[in-house]
Motif scaffolding. Structure first.
Motif, PDB file in Angstrom:
ATOM      1  N   SER A 174       0.830  -1.214   0.000  1.00  0.00           N
ATOM      2  CA  SER A 174       0.000   0.000   0.000  1.00  0.00           C
ATOM      3  C   SER A 174       0.862   1.260   0.000  1.00  0.00           C
ATOM      4  O   SER A 174       0.493   2.260  -0.621  1.00  0.00           O
ATOM      5  CB  SER A 174      -0.935   0.001   1.215  1.00  0.00           C
ATOM      6  N   ILE A 175       2.001   1.232   0.678  1.00  0.00           N
ATOM      7  CA  ILE A 175       2.906   2.390   0.664  1.00  0.00           C
ATOM      8  C   ILE A 175       3.528   2.544  -0.715  1.00  0.00           C
ATOM      9  O   ILE A 175       3.615   3.657  -1.254  1.00  0.00           O
ATOM     10  CB  ILE A 175       4.000   2.234   1.745  1.00  0.00           C
ATOM     11  N   VAL A 176       3.946   1.426  -1.300  1.00  0.00           N
ATOM     12  CA  VAL A 176       4.493   1.450  -2.668  1.00  0.00           C
ATOM     13  C   VAL A 176       3.474   2.071  -3.619  1.00  0.00           C
ATOM     14  O   VAL A 176       3.796   2.934  -4.441  1.00  0.00           O
ATOM     15  CB  VAL A 176       4.867   0.021  -3.120  1.00  0.00           C
ATOM     16  N   GLN A 177       2.214   1.631  -3.513  1.00  0.00           N
ATOM     17  CA  GLN A 177       1.147   2.127  -4.379  1.00  0.00           C
ATOM     18  C   GLN A 177       0.953   3.623  -4.208  1.00  0.00           C
ATOM     19  O   GLN A 177       0.718   4.349  -5.184  1.00  0.00           O
ATOM     20  CB  GLN A 177      -0.162   1.406  -4.041  1.00  0.00           C
ATOM     21  N   SER A 178       1.051   4.099  -2.976  1.00  0.00           N
ATOM     22  CA  SER A 178       0.786   5.503  -2.686  1.00  0.00           C
ATOM     23  C   SER A 178       1.955   6.415  -3.036  1.00  0.00           C
ATOM     24  O   SER A 178       1.763   7.614  -3.238  1.00  0.00           O
ATOM     25  CB  SER A 178       0.450   5.670  -1.199  1.00  0.00           C
TER      26      SER A 178
ATOM     27  N   PRO B 178       0.622   0.713  11.446  1.00  0.00           N
ATOM     28  CA  PRO B 178      -0.171  -0.438  11.921  1.00  0.00           C
ATOM     29  C   PRO B 178      -1.086  -1.069  10.881  1.00  0.00           C
ATOM     30  O   PRO B 178      -1.496  -2.224  11.053  1.00  0.00           O
ATOM     31  CB  PRO B 178      -0.979   0.150  13.071  1.00  0.00           C
ATOM     32  N   THR B 179      -1.459  -0.334   9.836  1.00  0.00           N
ATOM     33  CA  THR B 179      -2.358  -0.867   8.806  1.00  0.00           C
ATOM     34  C   THR B 179      -1.881  -0.416   7.431  1.00  0.00           C
ATOM     35  O   THR B 179      -1.055   0.496   7.332  1.00  0.00           O
ATOM     36  CB  THR B 179      -3.803  -0.354   8.986  1.00  0.00           C
ATOM     37  N   PRO B 180      -2.412  -1.027   6.373  1.00  0.00           N
ATOM     38  CA  PRO B 180      -2.202  -0.441   5.046  1.00  0.00           C
ATOM     39  C   PRO B 180      -2.744   0.984   5.019  1.00  0.00           C
ATOM     40  O   PRO B 180      -3.585   1.354   5.848  1.00  0.00           O
ATOM     41  CB  PRO B 180      -3.011  -1.364   4.128  1.00  0.00           C
ATOM     42  N   ILE B 181      -2.280   1.779   4.065  1.00  0.00           N
ATOM     43  CA  ILE B 181      -2.752   3.174   3.978  1.00  0.00           C
ATOM     44  C   ILE B 181      -3.582   3.404   2.714  1.00  0.00           C
ATOM     45  O   ILE B 181      -4.003   4.533   2.464  1.00  0.00           O
ATOM     46  CB  ILE B 181      -1.572   4.160   4.019  1.00  0.00           C
ATOM     47  N   SER B 182      -3.819   2.344   1.929  1.00  0.00           N
ATOM     48  CA  SER B 182      -4.630   2.475   0.715  1.00  0.00           C
ATOM     49  C   SER B 182      -4.865   1.084   0.139  1.00  0.00           C
ATOM     50  O   SER B 182      -4.333   0.092   0.655  1.00  0.00           O
ATOM     51  CB  SER B 182      -3.917   3.346  -0.338  1.00  0.00           C
ATOM     52  N   THR B 183      -5.644   1.027  -0.918  1.00  0.00           N
ATOM     53  CA  THR B 183      -5.737  -0.216  -1.675  1.00  0.00           C
ATOM     54  C   THR B 183      -4.426  -0.451  -2.411  1.00  0.00           C
ATOM     55  O   THR B 183      -3.749   0.495  -2.816  1.00  0.00           O
ATOM     56  CB  THR B 183      -6.875  -0.162  -2.716  1.00  0.00           C
ATOM     57  N   ALA B 184      -4.064  -1.712  -2.580  1.00  0.00           N
ATOM     58  CA  ALA B 184      -2.818  -2.062  -3.264  1.00  0.00           C
ATOM     59  C   ALA B 184      -3.122  -2.979  -4.435  1.00  0.00           C
ATOM     60  O   ALA B 184      -3.862  -3.959  -4.299  1.00  0.00           O
ATOM     61  CB  ALA B 184      -1.858  -2.754  -2.301  1.00  0.00           C
TER      62      ALA B 184
END
Length: 400
Positions: free
Chosen positions: A277-281, A344-350
């Motif tokens: 999700s971080i990569v995606q964002s 603690p969690t994803p930050i977006s859809t991946a």
């Protein structure tokens, strides 16, 4: 010359001279009557069959049909694999058309009819077959469709103009609301269910339940809804909508390789989803593997924080990758400038591509990157000096 009695020579003497039996005569009479009635019944059946066949021949091509464009609202579902005839039967069952034949006959000259996709369609009561075909092929007929893309978040986000960009939960709620007098699920109801419903009953994968349960309630489902097109039934309850979407997402996550992808990475499946999700964002798709490597290199460095701007802005509901100094100093579980390790969690859809990059980052020693071209392409650096030089280049190009 033959004696007349010779004809009955084999009969017993008492039978030849016996008086006529009245009961025997009555039985013969009844048998003749039954036989005659049976024959008459057969003739009647044949006649009815001939008349029915003639009527069918005379009515070949005839079918019931309404006139005009119809009125009111009727939602019908086209299921995967439905033929034109099956769609016609559905329309007839819901009173949209007078008969399935009215629809299929009107559709014969329109090749576009085969392009109808599964999902929900807003039709009218008592439409002619021709009107029904034209309407179901129009863009306004398709309802309840939500396109979720990589990088989207559950919560609404602040737009650059000061407004709000609807998040996933608001989009799902809006999709339930169609027609002139709709029965809608509100965004508030959707957010409430997302924050309070039992995760297992919603269909969250087993490998994610423990970590998701520890999250702030409104962020429990973050990252667990995969990118894709979802058909939401108009008027459906918030719990049913979320259960359907999360179940379909769980299947999509499995198809994308989770939890098996995490094996041998040193991360749990949920951690891999957070990284993806971080990569995606943070990057455009072609840079995913390099950004994943920067994250990995920082996570394995003994005294280096992630320092990802996307995680800083996540609880602030901002889509921008630029952060303010005061935000970077704000304590919180998503502040990767102050905290070590992952949020603690994803930050977006991946997307599947982001998951693949998280599993197998590109080879390299990079620890820094910055978007240095207007198209979003990033420049990667091993040292802080290189990184600062790329920042200067990015500013000169107007990249940010």
């Amino acid at each position: 010359m033959t004696d007349d009695l010779g004809l009955f020579a084999d009969e017993p003497e008492e039978r030849r001279h016996r008086a006529p039996d009245p009961e025997r005569f009555r039985r013969r009479k009844r048998r003749r009557l039954v036989t005659a009635l049976a024959g008459l019944f057969v003739l009647v059946l044949v006649g009815v069959g001939v008349l029915y066949g003639a009527s069918q021949i005379m009515q070949i091509g005839a079918y019931d049909d309404f006139d005009g464009e119809g009125s009111g609202d009727v939602v019908i579902e086209v299921k995967p694999g439905d033929t034109v005839s099956a769609i016609g039967r559905t329309l007839a069952q819901h009173g949209v058309v007078a008969s399935s034949k009215a629809f299929t006959k009107a559709a014969e000259e329109n090749r576009r009819i085969n392009s109808i996709q599964p999902g929900y369609y807003l039709m009218r009561n008592q439409m002619s077959g021709e009107a029904a075909v034209a309407h179901i092929l129009s863009p306004k007929a398709k309802v309840g469709r939500v396109d979720i893309r990589g990088g989207m978040r559950l919560e609404d986000q602040l737009a650059p103009d000061g407004g709000h960009t609807p998040g996933i939960l608001t989009r799902l709620a809006e999709a339930t609301c169609v027609g002139e007098n709709p029965t809608c699920t509100t965004p508030e109801e959707m957010h409430h269910v997302a924050a309070t419903a039992d995760l297992e009953s919603l269909g969250v994968p087993d490998w994610a339940i423990e970590d998701a349960s520890k999250a702030e309630p409104k962020r429990r489902l973050e990252g667990l809804i995969m990118p894709g097109v979802y058909d939401v039934k108009p008027g459906e309850s918030a719990e049913n909508v979320l259960r359907d979407v999360v179940n379909r997402s769980a299947a999509a996550l499995e198809a994308a390789g989770l939890p098996q992808r995490a094996e041998g990475t040193g991360h749990t499946p949920y951690e891999l989803l957070i990284i993806a999700s971080i990569v995606q964002s943070e990057a455009i798709e072609k840079d995913f593997p390099q950004v994943a490597r920067v994250i990995e290199n920082r996570l394995t460095h003994p005294v280096m924080e992630l320092k990802m701007d996307s995680t800083i802005n996540y609880p602030l509901d901002k889509p921008s990758l630029l952060t303010r100094p005061e935000d970077r100093q704000r304590p919180g579980p998503y502040n990767t400038y102050l905290n070590y390790g992952l949020p603690p969690t994803p930050i977006s859809t991946a997307s599947k591509e982001a998951l693949a990059a998280a599993e197998k980052p590109a080879e390299g020693n990079w620890r820094f990157f910055v978007k240095c071209y207007p198209d979003g392409t990033s420049c990667f650096a091993d040292t802080l000096e290189q990184h600062e030089a790329y920042i200067d280049e990015a500013r000169a190009r107007g990249a940010f």
